[in-house]
Design a protein around this motif. Structure first.
Motif, PDB file in Angstrom:
ATOM      1  N   ASN A   1      40.222  37.648  26.839  1.00  0.00           N
ATOM      2  CA  ASN A   1      39.779  38.985  27.241  1.00  0.00           C
ATOM      3  C   ASN A   1      39.579  39.114  28.753  1.00  0.00           C
ATOM      4  N   ASP A   2      39.909  38.071  29.502  1.00  0.00           N
ATOM      5  CA  ASP A   2      39.867  38.129  30.966  1.00  0.00           C
ATOM      6  C   ASP A   2      41.255  38.310  31.575  1.00  0.00           C
ATOM      7  N   LEU A   3      42.295  38.198  30.762  1.00  0.00           N
ATOM      8  CA  LEU A   3      43.652  38.194  31.301  1.00  0.00           C
ATOM      9  C   LEU A   3      44.033  39.509  31.962  1.00  0.00           C
ATOM     10  N   LYS A   4      43.642  40.631  31.385  1.00  0.00           N
ATOM     11  CA  LYS A   4      44.042  41.921  31.961  1.00  0.00           C
ATOM     12  C   LYS A   4      43.442  42.123  33.345  1.00  0.00           C
ATOM     13  N   MET A   5      42.184  41.751  33.542  1.00  0.00           N
ATOM     14  CA  MET A   5      41.602  41.909  34.883  1.00  0.00           C
ATOM     15  C   MET A   5      42.217  40.910  35.855  1.00  0.00           C
ATOM     16  N   MET A   6      42.597  39.717  35.357  1.00  0.00           N
ATOM     17  CA  MET A   6      43.253  38.748  36.229  1.00  0.00           C
ATOM     18  C   MET A   6      44.630  39.234  36.654  1.00  0.00           C
ATOM     19  N   GLU A   7      45.304  39.955  35.770  1.00  0.00           N
ATOM     20  CA  GLU A   7      46.659  40.431  36.064  1.00  0.00           C
ATOM     21  C   GLU A   7      46.674  41.542  37.104  1.00  0.00           C
ATOM     22  N   ILE A   8      45.668  42.428  37.088  1.00  0.00           N
ATOM     23  CA  ILE A   8      45.695  43.547  38.031  1.00  0.00           C
ATOM     24  C   ILE A   8      45.025  43.214  39.355  1.00  0.00           C
ATOM     25  N   ALA A   9      44.231  42.151  39.395  1.00  0.00           N
ATOM     26  CA  ALA A   9      43.579  41.764  40.649  1.00  0.00           C
ATOM     27  C   ALA A   9      44.609  41.194  41.616  1.00  0.00           C
ATOM     28  N   GLY A  10      44.249  41.157  42.894  1.00  0.00           N
ATOM     29  CA  GLY A  10      45.135  40.548  43.875  1.00  0.00           C
ATOM     30  C   GLY A  10      45.399  39.091  43.578  1.00  0.00           C
ATOM     31  N   LEU A  11      44.421  38.419  42.971  1.00  0.00           N
ATOM     32  CA  LEU A  11      44.562  37.027  42.554  1.00  0.00           C
ATOM     33  C   LEU A  11      43.751  36.836  41.283  1.00  0.00           C
ATOM     34  N   GLY A  12      44.350  36.242  40.270  1.00  0.00           N
ATOM     35  CA  GLY A  12      43.653  35.935  39.028  1.00  0.00           C
ATOM     36  C   GLY A  12      43.590  34.443  38.822  1.00  0.00           C
ATOM     37  N   ILE A  13      42.402  33.923  38.517  1.00  0.00           N
ATOM     38  CA  ILE A  13      42.205  32.485  38.365  1.00  0.00           C
ATOM     39  C   ILE A  13      41.589  32.200  37.000  1.00  0.00           C
ATOM     40  N   ALA A  14      42.296  31.450  36.171  1.00  0.00           N
ATOM     41  CA  ALA A  14      41.744  30.966  34.908  1.00  0.00           C
ATOM     42  C   ALA A  14      40.998  29.672  35.212  1.00  0.00           C
ATOM     43  N   PHE A  15      39.668  29.722  35.145  1.00  0.00           N
ATOM     44  CA  PHE A  15      38.839  28.589  35.562  1.00  0.00           C
ATOM     45  C   PHE A  15      38.375  27.808  34.332  1.00  0.00           C
ATOM     46  N   ASN A  16      38.792  26.539  34.258  1.00  0.00           N
ATOM     47  CA  ASN A  16      38.459  25.692  33.102  1.00  0.00           C
ATOM     48  C   ASN A  16      38.708  26.450  31.802  1.00  0.00           C
ATOM     49  N   ALA A  17      39.838  27.111  31.736  1.00  0.00           N
ATOM     50  CA  ALA A  17      40.111  28.070  30.662  1.00  0.00           C
ATOM     51  C   ALA A  17      40.719  27.406  29.436  1.00  0.00           C
ATOM     52  N   LYS A  18      40.753  28.191  28.339  1.00  0.00           N
ATOM     53  CA  LYS A  18      41.435  27.773  27.138  1.00  0.00           C
ATOM     54  C   LYS A  18      42.926  27.591  27.448  1.00  0.00           C
ATOM     55  N   SER A  19      43.575  26.697  26.710  1.00  0.00           N
ATOM     56  CA  SER A  19      44.965  26.334  27.022  1.00  0.00           C
ATOM     57  C   SER A  19      45.895  27.540  27.045  1.00  0.00           C
ATOM     58  N   MET A  20      45.810  28.415  26.046  1.00  0.00           N
ATOM     59  CA  MET A  20      46.699  29.568  25.999  1.00  0.00           C
ATOM     60  C   MET A  20      46.436  30.516  27.159  1.00  0.00           C
ATOM     61  N   VAL A  21      45.191  30.597  27.613  1.00  0.00           N
ATOM     62  CA  VAL A  21      44.864  31.458  28.751  1.00  0.00           C
ATOM     63  C   VAL A  21      45.467  30.885  30.023  1.00  0.00           C
ATOM     64  N   GLN A  22      45.429  29.559  30.185  1.00  0.00           N
ATOM     65  CA  GLN A  22      46.032  28.941  31.363  1.00  0.00           C
ATOM     66  C   GLN A  22      47.532  29.208  31.414  1.00  0.00           C
ATOM     67  N   LEU A  23      48.163  29.278  30.256  1.00  0.00           N
ATOM     68  CA  LEU A  23      49.601  29.536  30.215  1.00  0.00           C
ATOM     69  C   LEU A  23      49.933  30.959  30.637  1.00  0.00           C
ATOM     70  N   GLU A  24      49.043  31.902  30.358  1.00  0.00           N
ATOM     71  CA  GLU A  24      49.311  33.312  30.621  1.00  0.00           C
ATOM     72  C   GLU A  24      48.783  33.783  31.964  1.00  0.00           C
ATOM     73  N   ALA A  25      47.775  33.135  32.500  1.00  0.00           N
ATOM     74  CA  ALA A  25      47.104  33.605  33.712  1.00  0.00           C
ATOM     75  C   ALA A  25      47.990  33.431  34.945  1.00  0.00           C
ATOM     76  N   PRO A  26      47.771  34.253  35.984  1.00  0.00           N
ATOM     77  CA  PRO A  26      48.530  34.098  37.232  1.00  0.00           C
ATOM     78  C   PRO A  26      48.358  32.717  37.862  1.00  0.00           C
ATOM     79  N   SER A  27      47.167  32.126  37.720  1.00  0.00           N
ATOM     80  CA  SER A  27      46.936  30.775  38.230  1.00  0.00           C
ATOM     81  C   SER A  27      45.810  30.156  37.411  1.00  0.00           C
ATOM     82  N   HIS A  28      45.712  28.831  37.490  1.00  0.00           N
ATOM     83  CA  HIS A  28      44.634  28.161  36.772  1.00  0.00           C
ATOM     84  C   HIS A  28      44.084  27.032  37.623  1.00  0.00           C
ATOM     85  N   LEU A  29      42.786  26.748  37.421  1.00  0.00           N
ATOM     86  CA  LEU A  29      42.120  25.675  38.146  1.00  0.00           C
ATOM     87  C   LEU A  29      41.149  24.997  37.192  1.00  0.00           C
TER      88      LEU A  29
END
Length: 409
Positions: free
Chosen positions: A358-386
């Motif tokens: 439920n964080d992916l949509k805000m990550m997609e429209i932001a200038g930069l989206g970061i999946a932080f220690n995220a679930k595996s499927m979220v890391q695959l979909e997010a603009p970036s992951h850390l």
């Protein structure tokens, strides 16, 4: 306060991209091989590192790669590329050591790893062109664990495809290094709004699971939460299901939970540094407003939005119902836009951090989206992951060195 050292995560923590989601340079080359002057990337390169450890020669040709000095700075490249080619996009990669500690036993990002990353970029060039990259360590010149590399790529290989490219993921897996890719322009270092998820992002718990613990239904609620965060079931439906199980919980539960809540290590420092840079900060939570307001006050945030549980008329118990707008994925994206608009901030000067579907949509429209220690499927979909034990590491992605971070704290 100086940032704590990065703590390597367990081996294999970075997700493995499924084969059917990969981008491959051959898909681009198949359409572009007829362009005049196109030359396929060199193959079967043999690499030799000279005694000074800084110059690497590809032995089948006269090409030399010289790793810049530790004091070099990753400055934005001209949009046309430093070599003068047209249609190139200036990008920057932030490399974090530690995603797979077993893959790099010497404990830092080596010159050879930097070279191999640059070589990987070279091999993605269609038509082939040697990249002109610059790098600098962000934490230590002697044994860096965070390095940024500025480079340019032709527009036919766009940023989204580059992030998903199997060669980039292969590099990450081999070296135990996570790669965050973004455009290298003035707005990369000059953002003005940051929005965060709360549960398992700014704090280490899932609040609804903690409430469920009071009534002995933690396992049942946790299973629903996990499925929702992985995107397996609709977030709104799952939230209503979980809230219904909380009927009869004392309304004082939020005050009782405050001492239990653990703020993610490095979150205080991250928020303090951003506030000192003039940022507006917000928590946009699919959790509950009493604790979102508590976190807002603890971290000095400007906004807090979350769901509101209904309390019985006598004020003693939760009814298991919700009131007001539900803060789901679409609502989070709308709130990001609303806060940015209210403060006159363009979206490309914002960034969003979260861990769930439920964080992916805000990550997609932001200038930069970061999946932080995220679930595996979220890391695959997010603009970036850390993946990091220290949330202040987000500042490195903004181009701030360890010394610059210390000045802000």
């Amino acid at each position: 306060m100086n940032p704590e050292p990065r703590t390597p995560l367990a081996s294999g923590s970075a997700p493995v991209r499924p084969a059917n989601r990969r981008a491959n340079s051959s898909a681009f080359y198949g359409q572009l091989h007829k362009i005049q002057g196109t030359t396929p990337p060199p193959v079967a390169d043999e690499v030799v590192v000279t005694e000074d450890g800084k110059t690497i020669r590809i032995t089948h040709s006269d090409t030399k790669y010289t790793i810049p000095l530790a004091s070099s700075v990753a400055v934005p490249l001209p949009l046309g590329g430093s070599s003068g080619s047209s249609g190139a996009t200036a990008l920057v990669a932030t490399l974090f050591y530690g995603a797979n500690a077993a893959a790099a036993a010497d404990g830092h990002i080596t010159d050879l790893a930097i070279f191999e990353f640059i070589q990987t970029l070279d091999e993605l060039m269609v038509p082939y062109e040697k990249s002109h990259a610059y790098h600098r360590p962000l934490d230590s010149s002697a044994a860096p664990r965070v390095v940024e590399i500025a480079f340019s790529l032709p527009q036919m290989l766009n940023l989204t495809d580059l992030r998903r490219h199997e060669d980039i993921w292969g590099f990450e897996k081999k070296w135990g290094i996570e790669v965050v890719l973004q455009r290298n322009d003035v707005f990369r270092r000059h953002k003005r709004l940051a929005v965060f998820d709360m549960d398992s992002t700014l704090i280490q718990q899932e609040v609804i699971d903690e409430i469920a613990r009071f009534i002995g239904k933690e396992d049942l609620v946790s299973r629903i939460t996990e499925r929702a965060m992985n995107g397996e079931i609709d977030f709104t439906d799952s939230l209503k299901q979980r809230c219904a199980l909380l009927r009869g919980v004392p309304a004082s539960v939020f005050d009782q939970l405050k001492p239990v809540i653990t703020i993610t290590p490095g979150a205080r420092e991250l928020c303090r540094a951003l506030k000192n840079l003039g940022y507006k900060l917000a928590v946009l939570s699919g959790g509950f407003l009493p604790l979102a307001n508590y976190i807002k006050n603890e971290l000095g945030l400007d906004y807090a939005y979350a769901n509101q549980l209904v309390v019985s008329p006598d004020g003693r118990e939760l009814t298991g119902e919700l009131t007001g707008d539900i803060v789901h994925a679409e609502r989070k994206a709308t709130l990001l836009q609303q806060i940015a608009y209210e403060n006159g901030i363009p979206l490309h000067q914002t960034f969003a951090v979260g861990d769930g579907a439920n964080d992916l949509k805000m990550m997609e429209i932001a200038g930069l989206g970061i999946a932080f220690n995220a679930k595996s499927m979220v890391q695959l979909e997010a603009p970036s992951h850390l993946n990091s034990a220290w949330m202040q590491d987000v500042l490195y992605i903004l181009g701030l060195s360890k010394e610059e971070q210390a000045q802000l704290l």
